[in-house]
Design an enzyme around this catalytic site. Sequence first.
Site, short mmCIF file in Angstrom:
data_model
loop_
_atom_site.label_atom_id
_atom_site.label_comp_id
_atom_site.label_asym_id
_atom_site.label_seq_id
_atom_site.Cartn_x
_atom_site.Cartn_y
_atom_site.Cartn_z
N THR A 98 -1.38 -2.66 16.57
CA THR A 98 0.35 -1.60 16.44
C THR A 98 0.04 -0.51 16.62
O THR A 98 1.04 0.08 16.39
CB THR A 98 -0.09 -2.23 14.60
N SER A 110 1.07 -8.80 11.24
CA SER A 110 1.77 -9.76 10.63
C SER A 110 1.27 -10.90 11.13
O SER A 110 1.66 -11.25 12.75
CB SER A 110 3.25 -9.83 9.99
N HIS A 147 6.48 -7.37 -1.46
CA HIS A 147 5.97 -8.33 -2.08
C HIS A 147 5.32 -7.83 -3.27
O HIS A 147 4.62 -7.53 -3.89
CB HIS A 147 4.43 -8.73 -1.20
N CYS A 201 4.87 -5.53 -17.95
CA CYS A 201 4.50 -6.54 -18.75
C CYS A 201 5.45 -7.87 -18.58
O CYS A 201 6.29 -7.83 -18.49
CB CYS A 201 4.15 -6.07 -20.21
N ASP A 210 0.37 -1.27 0.09
CA ASP A 210 0.30 0.28 -0.26
C ASP A 210 0.79 1.32 0.08
O ASP A 210 0.32 2.31 -0.39
CB ASP A 210 -0.75 0.15 1.25
#
Length: 302
Positions: free
Chosen positions: A288, A245, A141, A149, A126
Amino acid sequence: MPLPPPTPAATTATPPSVPPSAAAPRTGTAADAVALLAGRRVTALTGAGVSTDSGIPDYRGPDSPPRNPMTFQQFVGDPAFRRHYWARNHVGWRHMRRTEPNAGHRALAELEARGVLVGVITQNVDLLHEEAGSVDVIDLHGRYDRVVCLSCGHVVSRASLDRRLDELNPGFVESVGAAVGDVEIAPDADAVIETTAHFRVADCERCDGMLKPEIVYFGENVPKERVARAFAMVDAADALLVAGSSLTVMSGLRFVRHAAKAGMPVVIVNRGQTRGDPLATLKVDAGTSEVLTELSRSLPPV
């Protein structure tokens, strides 16, 4: 990190469930975390839970609905899956653009500015850490704002693709509700939309190849160079702080294992159980934003 969304994910197509802890970690409070981390340089590993206070739901939190993420193989192998994903993402990514960093993101940026934090390894896509002011961030990630592409490797911005998808699908966003808040949003800018059969997908403008968000899906590997940089960031610190997490997938858990094997203190801040709990020096079962804010307020410069 997705039909269900392709999760920005890890190295296996089907994530394991969080097993019962083999050994209960020492549990404590934010004050205990301050006492343990004081005088140490820290690397942070963050997950979806650090962004929930920004309005982005997580995948595996205690209150999260069950999800069955799309895999990389489904995305590239089934045009219907791919069309459904892009239709949903076309709506959901607009929500991501409107989200703002929360107190937890800002606290980590402040800790970095004071020399306490080496950097952030985030499993999120994000970009809220960067928006909060964090400088040394590894987007493990990938990131939601770029598209690649798969044939020629050309990378374009998600904003430019948005304009093309609008031209190919006039009125689509309005037809499913212009107010994205009425649509369930997933952490990778996907959205739940039932009617996608007539959505037109855009191909690469250079070679007509298949376009994919620059996000690691289940069934893909995180690029080796990125993993190596993340291990180096852990090694550059004196302690590892995990925030938000569940460590369900190996792409994040491996850094906890690495730190624990090196004898490095590991502090986990997360609501609910995590797969790394048996390796934690201290577990803080709390939100958090509150805990990271307390760490920023209380930890002295290193």
